[in-house]
Design a protein around this motif. Structure first.
Motif, short mmCIF file in Angstrom:
data_model
loop_
_atom_site.label_atom_id
_atom_site.label_comp_id
_atom_site.label_asym_id
_atom_site.label_seq_id
_atom_site.Cartn_x
_atom_site.Cartn_y
_atom_site.Cartn_z
N VAL A 294 -11.63 18.54 31.24
CA VAL A 294 -11.09 19.86 31.59
C VAL A 294 -11.75 20.88 30.66
CG1 VAL A 294 -9.01 21.25 31.76
CG2 VAL A 294 -8.89 18.78 32.16
N PRO A 295 -12.49 21.84 31.19
CA PRO A 295 -13.19 22.80 30.32
C PRO A 295 -12.22 23.53 29.38
CG PRO A 295 -13.89 23.04 32.61
CD PRO A 295 -12.76 22.08 32.61
N TYR A 296 -12.61 23.74 28.18
CA TYR A 296 -11.85 24.48 27.15
C TYR A 296 -10.54 23.78 26.75
CZ TYR A 296 -15.00 28.16 28.72
OH TYR A 296 -16.10 28.87 29.07
N GLY A 297 -10.22 22.66 27.38
CA GLY A 297 -8.91 22.03 27.19
C GLY A 297 -8.61 21.69 25.74
N LEU A 298 -9.56 21.04 25.08
CA LEU A 298 -9.29 20.59 23.72
C LEU A 298 -9.18 21.76 22.76
CD1 LEU A 298 -8.90 18.43 21.62
CD2 LEU A 298 -11.38 18.16 21.49
N SER A 299 -10.04 22.74 22.91
CA SER A 299 -9.98 23.90 22.03
C SER A 299 -8.64 24.60 22.16
CB SER A 299 -11.11 24.89 22.34
OG SER A 299 -12.34 24.35 21.92
N LEU A 300 -8.15 24.67 23.40
CA LEU A 300 -6.83 25.27 23.63
C LEU A 300 -5.74 24.44 22.98
CD1 LEU A 300 -6.91 26.46 27.33
CD2 LEU A 300 -6.35 27.86 25.33
#
Lengths: 483, 339
Positions: A294-300
């Motif tokens: 999921v794009p950007y998921g971990l940073s979020l």
């Protein structure tokens, strides 16, 4: 196998087993207290029947929790005496408090609750179940404070004279930031587990429909009420677990960056990191070959910012070497990665099931939906596996540390204990636990199938003659729990 | 000052454990001896049903308090007495599960198996605790890091084995007197008869073992405790003869509660005397003053409350237990067991 591996396996097996039981006990004790309170307030017989019925299941669970918990109290000294020597000044305090405050409370009031019905006033009897439930929750608080200290040691200082960690602030230990997110996460998960059991059992009985029992209609009302209540708790507690879990992820990224990197199999540091759903990687070269994410998921997840930078395994390893000296600071990545996903996935599925049950039961439609009732039984099993996965994740992904950044697992062992000794207690405890689990499961399923027994009796549970009613389930289909 | 206070407090926790769990172990171990049928077994076990779990917590708390107040002591004995401790844990686990689950299984065959586990689980700790306590008095070989170095067999000296016999007799004597106090009619009479046999045997074993202990590591204070323990036991034996189980229980309770303080008095100023080396002292094993201070506050606040509600539990369940009228008893079980 080395003594270290054997001792670790022993700790893992006894703890994971113990912690299959404990969340169910915590969750059930609070639910039974709530059911009994509902009866005390409304006088409705179905709540009385529910409190007694699930109370019996709670006792089965509580017994096994007590029996396996004794080992936990002593295992630190048996297999991990150098650990105990080094940290006892800090770590022993919450453990002793747990025994003094929580164990006495839950054990004593369990006896009063089970045998005191005809000797206590309804009010006193209600108080005993709440004190018991308070004891189980308090127990979790103290032991999680001890565990949180291993994840994120605070309130201590190294004393060069005694050569050990010494407590400088008990307040810091009991209000460790790790603890403040771990405790609600774990307790909500325990509520999910207990409520999941109630949901599964209620669904199974509802699928069978009304029985020929004189109180059959009342039993049906009871199962509907407990189905609804437990679905609300599974869903509500599930939302709690997820919300707190998010905060926990951020605390973890901050305090144990390697654990978050391992959970994500994130080998290289990167900004705008995706949340990986599936990865095939190579642990030797620390490379991932294939992944869905999921794009950007971990940073979020980690920083509440889609563009935030998240440290990768390579960089944390390099950083650890500078801070702690040469060594391998990478835990077993595949285990961390998959247990992390299992924990979240199974929790999410049981929440989804609870939500569907809640939606379908609005106009009583759930009763007609036999397939849903069958599947709902699984909601009772999933949280157990999710709990186990969560603990396997949080403990193995801390490795090689026993106390993060302070003491390595290999330095915590008992120097005087032989490999043979550890191996024999490992085999012995595993066999014993398997045998006890078999007996407990049979009793648990028997009581579950039997359902509520009415008219209710306040007769002494050990002295009254055994209940020789023919088992109404003998010709009925197997319960959803074991389908 | 605080380390000595905690040494005494842990002795008190042990005293509470032996006093309370002592009769639980006794009741469990005597189950086949005192029962004639399933109704008897239910009555016997029901005497400890509401309280055994709370009683066991005294041991867990003693263990936890040792960890917090004397980490070095906790680490040394729990790793050093590895095999006996593992067997004690096996016993405690078996007892807990069998005691509770025997009432939840349907078939009398399963129940008979669980009863065997219960008897074993009660007898095993009853013997091994005495063996362990005797080794504490006698002292154990240790290296400079306080790791015990002796073999398992070195723990099984004649003196230690006599310690095991002594605690086994104490717990069964205490247990039979407790049963006499908590039941009526035939069971009470049977328990009194058995107590009349176990009592004198215990007095003899205790006198020899306590004297032997004093000759190994005596102190005037320990000698006083030993004399008081024997006198209380003799009083209990006389009270049993007179069928006065209330006084007899007072006697066995005093003896039980004096046993751990006696062992601790023998060890003083060590928490574990050495053999060849002086041993691990109270001061060397103790936690930091800060930890001890915190734990002291918690213990002084909580322990009186615990004693209060546990005492209340005994008050709630003070009624003696009797067999129900014959017509009300379901005897099918006994037929099935084939008595």
């Amino acid at each position: 196998m080395s003594t270290e591996s054997l001792a670790r396996w022993q700790f893992a097996i006894t703890t994971v087993y113990h912690y299959l039981i404990v969340p169910m006990t915590i969750g059930l004790s609070v639910l039974v207290a709530a059911f009994q309170t509902a009866h005390y307030r409304t006088g409705k017989p179905e709540w009385d029947a529910a409190a007694r019925f699930y109370g019996k299941l709670m006792i089965v669970s509580f017994t096994l929790g007590v029996a396996t918990g004794i080992v936990q109290e002593f295992q630190f000294g048996m297999n991990w005496s150098d650990y105990s020597r080094f940290v006892g000044d800090v770590f022993g305090a919450p453990l002793a408090m747990e025994a003094l405050v929580a164990f006495f409370l839950e054990s004593t009031f369990l006896g009063l609750w089970v045998f005191g019905r005809d000797r206590l006033s309804p009010r006193q009897h209600l108080a005993t179940i709440w004190l018991l439930a308070t004891g189980t929750v308090a127990s979790a608080y103290f032991i999680l404070a001890a565990n949180s200290w291993m994840q994120h040691p605070v309130g201590w200082a190294f004393d060069p004279v005694s050569g050990r960690a010494e407590l400088t602030s008990i307040w810091a230990v009991l209000t460790n930031t790790t603890q403040l997110v771990t405790f609600p996460h774990t307790i909500f998960a325990a509520f999910m587990t207990g409520a999941g059991v109630v949901l599964g059992v209620s669904a199974w009985h509802l699928r069978r429909g009304i029985t020929s029992h004189a109180d059959g209609a009342m039993h049906l009302r009871m199962h509907r009420a407990t189905l609804r209540a437990s679905a609300v708790v599974v869903l509500g507690a599930g939302i709690g677990v997820s919300a707190v879990g998010h905060l926990q992820g951020q605390v973890m990224t901050d305090q144990q960056p390697m654990k978050m990197a391992a959970a994500e199999a994130l080998f290289e540091t990167r900004s705008s990191a995706p949340f990986s759903l599936f990865t095939i990687g190579d642990e030797e070269t620390l490379d991932s070959r294939f992944e869905i994410s999921v794009p950007y998921g971990l940073s979020l997840l980690a920083e509440n910012d889609p563009n935030a930078e998240v440290l990768g395994i390579r960089d944390v390893q390099a950083d650890s070497v500078t801070r702690f000296g040469a060594g391998d600071y990478v835990p077993t990545v595949w285990l961390a990665y998959w247990t992390f996903r299992l924990m979240i996935g199974l929790g999410a599925v049981s929440m989804l099931l609870a939500a569907i049950v809640l939606w379908r039961q609005r106009r009583g439609r759930v009763l007609a939906d036999r397939r849903l009732l069958k599947v709902a039984g699984w909601a009772g099993l999933l949280p157990f596996a999710a709990n186990a996965a969560g603990w396997i994740f949080t403990e193995t992904a801390r490795q090689p540390w026993l106390v993060y950044g302070v003491l390595k697992t290999e330095d915590g062992l008992s120097p005087g204990v032989s490999t043979t000794e550890v191996a024999s207690t490992l085999v012995g405890s595993t066999l014993l636990y398997a045998g006890l689990g078999f007996i407990a499961l049979r009793i648990f399923l028997k009581i579950s199938r039997q359902g509520p027994i009415t008219p209710v009796s306040d007769a002494d549970p050990w002295l009254s003659p055994p209940d020789h009613r023919p088992d109404p389930e003998q010709s009925a289909p197997e319960p959803a729990l074991v389908d | 000052m605080l380390p000595e206070f905690w040494f005494v407090l842990i002795a008190v926790l042990w005293a509470g454990f032996v006093l309370l769990e002592g009769f639980d172990f006794g009741v469990g171990a005597l189950l086949p001896v005192l029962s004639r049928d399933e109704t008897d077994r239910r009555l016997l076990l029901r005497t400890i049903g509401p309280v055994w779990d709370g009683n066991e917590v005294w041991l867990l708390t003693a263990g936890g308090a040792t960890f917090a107040a004397f980490p070095e002591w906790y680490a040394t004995i729990f790793s050093g007495f590895y095999v006996p401790l593992a067997l004690i844990l096996l016993g405690l686990i078996l007892r807990a599960v069998c005691l509770e689950y025997r009432h939840k299984v349907e078939s009398s065959r399963e129940r008979a198996w669980l009863d065997r586990g219960l008897v074993l689980g009660s007898a095993l700790p009853a013997v091994l605790l005495g063996v362990a306590l005797a080794n504490w008095v006698r002292g154990v070989p240790m290296d400079a890091g306080y790791n015990m170095t002796g073999s398992l067999w070195s723990l099984l000296s004649p003196y230690a084995l006599l310690g095991g016999v002594t605690t086994a007799l104490l717990f069964t004597f205490h247990g039979s007197v407790f049963i006499a106090l908590r039941t009526t009619d035939e069971l009470r009479a049977r328990a009194l008869r058995l107590a009349g046999q176990l009592g004198p045997a215990f007095v003899v074993a205790a006198a020899i073992w306590l004297g032997w202990s004093l000759s190994l590591r005596g102190s005037a204070f320990a000698a006083v405790l030993a004399v008081l323990a024997v006198l209380a036991a003799v009083g209990a034996v006389l009270a049993v003869r007179a069928s006065r189980e209330g006084f007899a229980f007072l006697g066995t309770a005093v003896t039980s509660a004096l046993l751990p303080p006696f062992v601790f008095a023998c060890m003083w100023p060590f928490v574990l005397p050495g053999r060849g080396t002086p041993g691990l002292t109270i001061e060397a094993a103790a936690s930091s003053p800060y930890t001890l201070k915190i734990m002291t506050v918690v213990a002084l606040l909580v322990t009186p409350v615990v004693i209060g509600y546990q005492a209340w539990t005994y008050w709630v369940f003070r009624q003696r237990l009797s067999r129900p009228p014959v017509s009300a008893v379901d005897l099918r079980d006994d037929v099935a067991v084939g008595r």
